[in-house]
Motif scaffolding. Structure first.
Motif, PDB file in Angstrom:
ATOM      1  N   LEU A 252      -6.165  -4.456   1.802  1.00 49.29           N
ATOM      2  CA  LEU A 252      -7.193  -4.160   2.795  1.00 49.29           C
ATOM      3  C   LEU A 252      -7.984  -5.412   3.152  1.00 49.29           C
ATOM      4  N   GLU A 253      -8.219  -6.279   2.158  1.00 45.10           N
ATOM      5  CA  GLU A 253      -8.905  -7.545   2.439  1.00 45.10           C
ATOM      6  C   GLU A 253      -8.072  -8.394   3.407  1.00 45.10           C
ATOM      7  N   ALA A 254      -6.744  -8.359   3.231  1.00 50.78           N
ATOM      8  CA  ALA A 254      -5.874  -9.110   4.132  1.00 50.78           C
ATOM      9  C   ALA A 254      -5.983  -8.575   5.557  1.00 50.78           C
ATOM     10  N   THR A 255      -6.118  -7.243   5.696  1.00 53.53           N
ATOM     11  CA  THR A 255      -6.245  -6.687   7.051  1.00 53.53           C
ATOM     12  C   THR A 255      -7.567  -7.106   7.694  1.00 53.53           C
ATOM     13  N   LEU A 256      -8.623  -7.223   6.879  1.00 51.18           N
ATOM     14  CA  LEU A 256      -9.913  -7.681   7.412  1.00 51.18           C
ATOM     15  C   LEU A 256      -9.817  -9.131   7.896  1.00 51.18           C
ATOM     16  N   ARG A 257      -9.068  -9.938   7.175  1.00 49.07           N
ATOM     17  CA  ARG A 257      -8.886 -11.340   7.589  1.00 49.07           C
ATOM     18  C   ARG A 257      -8.104 -11.415   8.897  1.00 49.07           C
ATOM     19  N   LEU A 258      -7.103 -10.538   9.045  1.00 48.62           N
ATOM     20  CA  LEU A 258      -6.350 -10.519  10.301  1.00 48.62           C
ATOM     21  C   LEU A 258      -7.239 -10.079  11.455  1.00 48.62           C
ATOM     22  N   ALA A 259      -8.089  -9.071  11.206  1.00 48.77           N
ATOM     23  CA  ALA A 259      -8.999  -8.608  12.253  1.00 48.77           C
ATOM     24  C   ALA A 259      -9.964  -9.709  12.648  1.00 48.77           C
ATOM     25  N   ALA A 260     -10.480 -10.448  11.657  1.00 42.56           N
ATOM     26  CA  ALA A 260     -11.424 -11.532  11.942  1.00 42.56           C
ATOM     27  C   ALA A 260     -10.767 -12.662  12.720  1.00 42.56           C
TER      28      ALA A 260
ATOM     29  N   TRP B 266       0.211 -12.279  19.258  1.00 43.73           N
ATOM     30  CA  TRP B 266      -0.855 -11.385  18.812  1.00 43.73           C
ATOM     31  C   TRP B 266      -0.353  -9.971  18.579  1.00 43.73           C
ATOM     32  N   GLU B 267       0.644  -9.536  19.329  1.00 43.14           N
ATOM     33  CA  GLU B 267       1.214  -8.217  19.061  1.00 43.14           C
ATOM     34  C   GLU B 267       1.862  -8.183  17.674  1.00 43.14           C
ATOM     35  N   GLU B 268       2.457  -9.306  17.261  1.00 40.41           N
ATOM     36  CA  GLU B 268       3.039  -9.371  15.919  1.00 40.41           C
ATOM     37  C   GLU B 268       1.942  -9.310  14.863  1.00 40.41           C
ATOM     38  N   VAL B 269       0.832 -10.030  15.092  1.00 38.19           N
ATOM     39  CA  VAL B 269      -0.302  -9.975  14.168  1.00 38.19           C
ATOM     40  C   VAL B 269      -0.805  -8.533  14.040  1.00 38.19           C
ATOM     41  N   ARG B 270      -0.907  -7.847  15.181  1.00 36.70           N
ATOM     42  CA  ARG B 270      -1.419  -6.483  15.174  1.00 36.70           C
ATOM     43  C   ARG B 270      -0.448  -5.526  14.482  1.00 36.70           C
ATOM     44  N   ALA B 271       0.838  -5.762  14.646  1.00 35.07           N
ATOM     45  CA  ALA B 271       1.823  -4.921  13.974  1.00 35.07           C
ATOM     46  C   ALA B 271       1.739  -5.093  12.464  1.00 35.07           C
ATOM     47  N   VAL B 272       1.589  -6.342  12.014  1.00 37.50           N
ATOM     48  CA  VAL B 272       1.451  -6.607  10.581  1.00 37.50           C
ATOM     49  C   VAL B 272       0.168  -5.961  10.051  1.00 37.50           C
ATOM     50  N   HIS B 273      -0.909  -6.058  10.826  1.00 38.16           N
ATOM     51  CA  HIS B 273      -2.186  -5.452  10.428  1.00 38.16           C
ATOM     52  C   HIS B 273      -2.022  -3.953  10.193  1.00 38.16           C
ATOM     53  N   ALA B 274      -1.386  -3.270  11.125  1.00 36.27           N
ATOM     54  CA  ALA B 274      -1.187  -1.821  10.992  1.00 36.27           C
ATOM     55  C   ALA B 274      -0.295  -1.493   9.802  1.00 36.27           C
ATOM     56  N   GLU B 275       0.760  -2.271   9.601  1.00 39.80           N
ATOM     57  CA  GLU B 275       1.686  -2.013   8.494  1.00 39.80           C
ATOM     58  C   GLU B 275       1.006  -2.215   7.145  1.00 39.80           C
ATOM     59  N   LEU B 276       0.162  -3.250   7.041  1.00 37.28           N
ATOM     60  CA  LEU B 276      -0.548  -3.498   5.789  1.00 37.28           C
ATOM     61  C   LEU B 276      -1.514  -2.351   5.464  1.00 37.28           C
ATOM     62  N   ARG B 277      -2.197  -1.844   6.484  1.00 37.95           N
ATOM     63  CA  ARG B 277      -3.126  -0.746   6.248  1.00 37.95           C
ATOM     64  C   ARG B 277      -2.363   0.505   5.802  1.00 37.95           C
ATOM     65  N   ALA B 278      -1.237   0.784   6.447  1.00 36.73           N
ATOM     66  CA  ALA B 278      -0.435   1.943   6.051  1.00 36.73           C
ATOM     67  C   ALA B 278       0.102   1.777   4.631  1.00 36.73           C
ATOM     68  N   LEU B 279       0.514   0.541   4.288  1.00 28.99           N
ATOM     69  CA  LEU B 279       1.031   0.275   2.947  1.00 28.99           C
ATOM     70  C   LEU B 279      -0.058   0.447   1.893  1.00 28.99           C
ATOM     71  N   ALA B 280      -1.274   0.026   2.216  1.00 30.65           N
ATOM     72  CA  ALA B 280      -2.380   0.136   1.258  1.00 30.65           C
ATOM     73  C   ALA B 280      -2.615   1.591   0.851  1.00 30.65           C
ATOM     74  N   GLU B 281      -2.412   2.520   1.787  1.00 30.06           N
ATOM     75  CA  GLU B 281      -2.622   3.936   1.484  1.00 30.06           C
ATOM     76  C   GLU B 281      -1.604   4.468   0.479  1.00 30.06           C
ATOM     77  N   ARG B 282      -0.486   3.766   0.331  1.00 30.25           N
ATOM     78  CA  ARG B 282       0.571   4.244  -0.559  1.00 30.25           C
ATOM     79  C   ARG B 282       0.544   3.549  -1.914  1.00 30.25           C
ATOM     80  N   VAL B 283      -0.371   2.609  -2.086  1.00 28.37           N
ATOM     81  CA  VAL B 283      -0.452   1.845  -3.332  1.00 28.37           C
ATOM     82  C   VAL B 283      -1.421   2.529  -4.292  1.00 28.37           C
TER      83      VAL B 283
END
Length: 307
Positions: free
Chosen positions: A212-220, A185-202
Motif C-alpha cells: 500500500l505504501e508503494a501505491t501511495l508513492r505511485l500516486a504521489a 502513465w497508463e502503465e503506472v496506473r495499471a501497476v497502481h491498481a494491480e498492487l492495491r488489488a494484490l495487497a487485499e489478498r496478502v
C-alpha cells in the motif's frame, strides 16, 4: 462474456464513428446484467439516417443480427427520430410505430420492447434495446436501467470525442509526445491498481503495508513536485482545500475506473459483485464532490490519491 449471435458465434461488429460499436457492445452487456431481460441488443449508426444492429444477447434466431434500422421506421427508428426512449407492450399490435421490421422481430418472438437512443451533442449515435417475449408492460426499473446504460455510454463517448478533438488540434509532434507520455502513465496506473488489488489478498500485515505504501508513492508521482514531472492529468493542488479521505475499497474501485473498467470489470478484478462496486464508486464521488466517473478520477488525481 462475449456478445454472440443466436447461433453462438460472435456477432461481427460494424464500427460506427470513432469505434462507437465497441461502446455499444459494453452497454448491451451492462444492460443485460443489470436487468436480466431475455434479450438485449443494439447498434451504432452506420450512416446519417440508419443504424445496424450488431450487438445481441439472448437471441434465438439470426433475424436481427445485422438488421439495418432507418430513421423513423419501427420502434428504434422512432426513438432515433424523437431523440428519446420509446417502448411498446405488444409490438405486433402497436399503433404508434410503423411495422417495417415485423418479420425479424416476429421470428424472435419479441413483444414488449424498449428502445433508448444514445445521444451525444444532440446527435444520435446508436440505440439500445431491451425486450420480453411476453405482452407485458416493462417495469419502470427496466426502462430506467436502459436509460442509465445509454447515459453512461453517452458520457464515455463525449469524453472520447473531446480527447480526439484536442489531439486533432495539436501539432503532429505534440501528438506523438502526448501519446508516448499517456502510454507511460497508463502503465503506472495499471501497476497502481494491480498492487492495491494484490495487497487485499496478502495475509501478512507488514507485506500488505509495504504494498500500500508503494501505491501511495505511485500516486504521489503524479503531483507537480515529483522528480520526473507530473502526470498528464496533474494540477497544482489547493493547499487550503481538505484532502479527501477515501476508504481503501473506494480507492481500489477508482483505480480500476481510472483504467477505463466498467463496474462489472472492476468487480471481477477485485472479487466483488457489481452492485458493491457501484456503491463504493458513489461514495467516492460524494467525497470528491463529483457528479460523473470522469470528474471523480480527475479530482482524485488532483488530490494526489491516484497517479
Amino acid at each position: 462474456m462475449d456478445v454472440r449471435s443466436s447461433e453462438g458465434r460472435p456477432a461481427a461488429p460494424v464500427p460506427g464513428p470513432g469505434g462507437d460499436a465497441g461502446a455499444v457492445r459494453s452497454a448491451v452487456l451492462a444492460l443485460h446484467r443489470s436487468t436480466g431481460l431475455p434479450m438485449v441488443f443494439g447498434g451504432a449508426l452506420a450512416g446519417r439516417d440508419r443504424l445496424r444492429i450488431t450487438e445481441l444477447v439472448g437471441g434465438r434466431t439470426d433475424s436481427l443480427n445485422g438488421l439495418v434500422v432507418r430513421h423513423g421506421n419501427g420502434l428504434g427508428g422512432k426513438a432515433m427520430a424523437l431523440g428519446r426512449p420509446a417502448w411498446v407492450s405488444d409490438y405486433p399490435r402497436a399503433a404508434t410505430i410503423s411495422h417495417d421490421y415485423d418479420r425479424p422481430v416476429g421470428r424472435e418472438g419479441l413483444l414488449s420492447i424498449v428502445a433508448v437512443p444514445i445521444v451525444v451533442r444532440r446527435r444520435v449515435r446508436g440505440v439500445l434495446y431491451g425486450a420480453l417475449r411476453e405482452p407485458l408492460g416493462l417495469a419502470d426499473r427496466v426502462v430506467g436501467a436502459a436509460m442509465q446504460a445509454a447515459r453512461d455510454i453517452e458520457q464515455d463517448l463525449a469524453v472520447r470525442d473531446r480527447a480526439d478533438e484536442a489531439l486533432t488540434r495539436a501539432r503532429p509532434e505534440a501528438v506523438e509526445a502526448a501519446a508516448a507520455s499517456a502510454a507511460r502513465w497508463e502503465e503506472v496506473r495499471a501497476v497502481h491498481a494491480e498492487l492495491r488489488a494484490l495487497a487485499e489478498r496478502v495475509d501478512d500485515p507488514a507485506t500488505r503495508d509495504r504494498l500500500l505504501e508503494a501505491t501511495l508513492r505511485l500516486a504521489a508521482a503524479g503531483m507537480p513536485e515529483a522528480k520526473d514531472g507530473p502526470g498528464p492529468d496533474a494540477r497544482v493542488p489547493d493547499e487550503r482545500a481538505p484532502r479527501p479521505v477515501l476508504s481503501p475499497r473506494e480507492l481500489d474501485v477508482l483505480s480500476y475506473v481510472a483504467l477505463g473498467c466498467t463496474n462489472a470489470e472492476a468487480a471481477t478484478r477485485l472479487g466483488l459483485v457489481p452492485e458493491t462496486v457501484k456503491s463504493y464508486l458513489r461514495s467516492a464521488m460524494r467525497k470528491l464532490d463529483s457528479h460523473t466517473r470522469l470528474e471523480a478520477v480527475t479530482a482524485a488525481r488532483r488530490a494526489g490519491v491516484l497517479p
